[in-house]
Write an enzyme that holds these catalytic residues in place. Structure first.
Site, PDB file in Angstrom:
ATOM      1  N   GLU A 273       3.142   8.314  21.938  1.00 10.20           N
ATOM      2  CA  GLU A 273       1.995   8.893  21.235  1.00 10.20           C
ATOM      3  C   GLU A 273       2.441  10.200  20.550  1.00 10.20           C
ATOM      4  O   GLU A 273       2.274  10.370  19.347  1.00 10.20           O
ATOM      5  CB  GLU A 273       0.882   9.175  22.252  1.00 10.20           C
ATOM      6  CG  GLU A 273      -0.361   9.792  21.632  1.00 10.20           C
ATOM      7  CD  GLU A 273      -1.305  10.361  22.695  1.00 10.20           C
ATOM      8  OE1 GLU A 273      -0.892  10.482  23.875  1.00 10.20           O
ATOM      9  OE2 GLU A 273      -2.448  10.705  22.338  1.00 10.20           O
TER      10      GLU A 273
ATOM     11  N   HIS B 146     -13.586 -24.328  -7.019  1.00 17.06           N
ATOM     12  CA  HIS B 146     -12.853 -23.110  -7.383  1.00 17.06           C
ATOM     13  C   HIS B 146     -12.237 -23.268  -8.774  1.00 17.06           C
ATOM     14  O   HIS B 146     -12.278 -22.364  -9.602  1.00 17.06           O
ATOM     15  CB  HIS B 146     -11.719 -22.836  -6.376  1.00 17.06           C
ATOM     16  CG  HIS B 146     -12.176 -22.233  -5.079  1.00 17.06           C
ATOM     17  ND1 HIS B 146     -12.961 -22.908  -4.179  1.00 17.06           N
ATOM     18  CD2 HIS B 146     -11.951 -21.008  -4.533  1.00 17.06           C
ATOM     19  CE1 HIS B 146     -13.191 -22.121  -3.129  1.00 17.06           C
ATOM     20  NE2 HIS B 146     -12.597 -20.968  -3.326  1.00 17.06           N
TER      21      HIS B 146
ATOM     22  N   HIS C 182      -2.813  17.300  31.430  1.00 12.45           N
ATOM     23  CA  HIS C 182      -3.971  16.523  30.951  1.00 12.45           C
ATOM     24  C   HIS C 182      -4.609  15.710  32.069  1.00 12.45           C
ATOM     25  O   HIS C 182      -5.828  15.613  32.160  1.00 12.45           O
ATOM     26  CB  HIS C 182      -3.558  15.572  29.826  1.00 12.45           C
ATOM     27  CG  HIS C 182      -3.705  16.178  28.469  1.00 12.45           C
ATOM     28  ND1 HIS C 182      -4.904  16.623  27.985  1.00 12.45           N
ATOM     29  CD2 HIS C 182      -2.806  16.411  27.492  1.00 12.45           C
ATOM     30  CE1 HIS C 182      -4.738  17.117  26.763  1.00 12.45           C
ATOM     31  NE2 HIS C 182      -3.477  17.002  26.447  1.00 12.45           N
TER      32      HIS C 182
ATOM     33  N   GLN D 164       1.655  18.208  28.557  1.00 13.59           N
ATOM     34  CA  GLN D 164       1.201  16.840  28.710  1.00 13.59           C
ATOM     35  C   GLN D 164       0.766  16.566  30.145  1.00 13.59           C
ATOM     36  O   GLN D 164      -0.269  15.939  30.388  1.00 13.59           O
ATOM     37  CB  GLN D 164       2.335  15.879  28.310  1.00 13.59           C
ATOM     38  CG  GLN D 164       1.854  14.478  28.064  1.00 13.59           C
ATOM     39  CD  GLN D 164       0.799  14.443  26.990  1.00 13.59           C
ATOM     40  OE1 GLN D 164       0.975  14.998  25.916  1.00 13.59           O
ATOM     41  NE2 GLN D 164      -0.326  13.833  27.278  1.00 13.59           N
TER      42      GLN D 164
ATOM     43  N   ASP E 289      -2.215  19.480  18.630  1.00 17.55           N
ATOM     44  CA  ASP E 289      -3.421  19.188  19.404  1.00 17.55           C
ATOM     45  C   ASP E 289      -4.614  19.977  18.866  1.00 17.55           C
ATOM     46  O   ASP E 289      -5.753  19.543  18.958  1.00 17.55           O
ATOM     47  CB  ASP E 289      -3.219  19.572  20.878  1.00 17.55           C
ATOM     48  CG  ASP E 289      -2.323  18.588  21.617  1.00 17.55           C
ATOM     49  OD1 ASP E 289      -2.101  17.480  21.098  1.00 17.55           O
ATOM     50  OD2 ASP E 289      -1.834  18.936  22.714  1.00 17.55           O
TER      51      ASP E 289
END
Lengths: 427, 427
Positions: free
Chosen positions: A321, A414, A258, A255, A355
């Site tokens: 996440e 209606h 990134h 992570q 991923d």
């Protein structure tokens, strides 16, 4: 790294707060791109591509020849890997399709819904040093499975007009026919407004830098939908002593590499385990090519020492996440997850599997949005249109209910729409 | 009404364009409400409720006693009707739940997704002359079916502190426990930010006037999700001579009575049929209580005379919120619908059936958003969280694929997370 040892529960929300990223106000900039492309179309697009991508062409569609040569430019090993990932992602996303189920809610009243692909979708794939061909699979496969008729892909070319061959190979494999060498704000503006060359679409998907993100936000003013709000990527690893420190360190670094703003959180119940992970982190970091990025991200990383019984609560407060669970009772804990994008269970399930190739999607809600958003799936590319068909018997069964409710809401037309039908059946 | 007879296909988009509603810029106004409630909480809320709803209370939760007395204030007939609608809506929405399906994408690689209710949701129900208790059913039923833990309903009370008893009855029936007497911008601000009395939620649903709509847009800055963009309601009726002019006129008027900005479109292949519908319209309009609203809406109504073979194209260009099909080949035409919110098939399926009680949801995409959005359904109240669990065998099968792809994307920590695991299994 910041380490908190058994902090009181009242402090968790504060501790787990993501840093406020100062948002540059890019609205003015984005607006000028959109205005120009709205007013001058393809010509303005060429100007932007020349200026920002350094490419002097005026037509941006990738040709058949370019596609063919891309195929020869990547190794057979990589092709096999992409093909395998394609199969897994395809299999999992195909399983998400919903069969039409006709429900007779009352005799003669039949309701159903049908998934219909969004007619025109745009996929944005960033360029740069790391060509995100995996994202081509993650967006292109569900788009084609959904039956979207027009799937348009934009990705920036370099100054010679070239897009990374792995992106082109993946796009071909998926079946995307229209690939344009356009990136940045100008790509999102073109997909929103259309030019003589690039068709306008109804929904835009894909990651990007702050400019692309701002452009996607702005596109919504033109009634274009987007996949979801975007923020820095994040992982929470929840581990006890049954986990392997080297694996956990590797997952945290996945992570961290990134970007410098990546969010990295370790939650554990063992001080000893923390020390082992820290040792592994420094060992692995030392040989990592993207070392400087990863180590900067790690500076903001969070280590939270809590009782095992509190793992569940910490997860659901943070809403990560990506969530990796490597504890003794993995399945039990996984069952209790309420807020997360995608969950990786057990010692042999690294985030990188999801991923790339396990089959799940990697476009996921960040920044706490897992509380209210799902990741991208087949659902993201369809509308579920509802249908109802009522017979003469059906309206006789349902009619008085509608009449009474319409009258109580003071909507007499209606009511009348039912009354007239009921009267026509009186005999 | 504007009638177009066999216009060339190139003109359809222009003819079918919805009027540009001049958007008042309410951002400044909305911001001041949000700022006040953020800074002064419940006290600011009381001030706004006093000022805009005329109610002088300081606590807004509807009490048990109020709920009980509401039940005695509406007729048994209306209660039965609401109960019947509840059953149909519940049955149809329950059928939308997705079972967990574990997919083994490769031996040892298992992926699945699980629908988990959004923990906290807010339902907004407008007040005013027509109490929209039907919307309580349409939002509350899927919220409870989804398993949302906290379902908070806001609806404006009158100056005596009263909410229409049908709204309270429907809320009880659905099982909503927290009902607050708050409407307008202040309701959306309270649901977004929370006060000492009203809990903050993660997603806000429900219709409203321009102030509520602007507040829902603004709420998104605080990371709250909303159901969908809102615009005036609309119907497209596609009918040939097999349809009944009186029914078609009644359906057009049902839409027209909603508001002066309602969008009403008739598409047919018969001039004779147009005349018959117009005759019916004036007859029915003459006795309609909301005559002035309906006749103003009808002034902007559109009648489009085209060949039957073009019905399909006209529908998909317009992307109506509600689509009524009353033609000879109803099923065939219904199959070809690509862009619509909800479809009503045949002579005995008025829109009002779906508005109240057939079982389908009445919260639907307007303003052409049916091209990219679905109506509210069970899906709107859940996140579909993905899970993956990979065994030792699984990572051995999948590992090299991930390694190759990660390396090609130049993400070496991603690769290493797999490599370390593979190495640990080498023996």
């Amino acid at each position: 790294m910041k380490t908190y040892k058994f902090p009181p529960q009242g402090d968790w929300i504060k501790i787990l707060q993501r840093p406020q990223v100062p948002q540059a106000d890019l609205d003015g900039l984005v607006k000028s791109f959109f205005d120009d492309i709205q007013n001058q179309g393809q010509q303005a697009l060429s100007t932007y591509i020349n200026r920002f991508q350094g490419f002097k062409g005026t037509q941006f569609l990738v040709t058949e020849d370019e596609l063919k040569s891309a195929e020869t430019e990547i190794s057979d090993e990589l092709k096999s890997a992409i093909n395998q990932a394609y199969q897994n992602i395809h299999l999992f996303h195909a399983s998400q399709s919903e069969k039409v189920q006709k429900i007779e809610t009352m005799p003669g009243v039949i309701c159903w819904r049908k998934s219909v692909g969004i007619e025109k979708v745009g996929l944005y794939i960033p360029g740069g040093t790391a060509p995100l061909f995996s994202t081509v699979l993650m967006l292109g496969i569900p788009a084609k499975l959904a039956g979207c008729k027009e799937v348009v892909l934009c990705s920036p070319c370099d100054s010679s007009g070239k897009i990374h061959p792995a992106i082109l190979y993946a796009a071909q494999l998926v079946g995307v026919e229209k690939i344009y060498k356009v990136g940045g704000i100008q790509a999102i503006a073109a997909l929103t407004l259309g030019t003589t060359e690039i068709p306008a679409v109804y929904k835009i998907f894909g990651p990007g830098n702050q400019y692309v993100t701002a452009a996607k936000q702005y596109a919504q003013k033109f009634k274009v939908a987007i996949d979801m709000p975007a923020g820095p990527s994040e992982v929470m690893v929840v581990a006890d002593e049954s986990a392997v420190p080297a694996f956990v360190a590797a997952d945290l670094l996945s992570q961290a590499e990134h970007g410098v703003d990546s969010q990295v959180v370790l939650v554990t119940n063992s001080e000893d385990f923390i020390q082992k992970v820290e040792l592994e982190l420094s060992k692995q970091l030392a040989v990592l090519p993207r070392q400087s990025i990863a180590s900067e991200a790690l500076e903001n990383a969070l280590i939270l020492l809590v009782e095992a019984v509190d793992f569940e609560k910490v997860i659901n407060v943070y809403a990560p996440e990506h969530l990796i669970i490597a504890t003794e009772n993995v399945s039990e804990l996984a069952e209790k997850v309420v807020n997360a994008g995608s969950v990786f269970i057990g010692n042999y399930t690294p985030e990188s599997a999801g991923d790339y190739a396990s089959g799940t999607n990697h476009t996921l809600p960040t920044d706490g949005y897992a509380r209210q958003y799902s990741g991208v799936s087949l659902d993201s590319f369809v509308r579920k249109i509802t249908f109802q068909q009522i017979s003469e018997e059906g309206i006789q069964n349902l009619g008085s209910t509608v009449e009474l409710m319409a009258e109580a809401e003071q909507l007499f037309a209606h009511k009348n729409a039912v009354t007239l039908r009921l009267k026509s059946l009186e005999k």
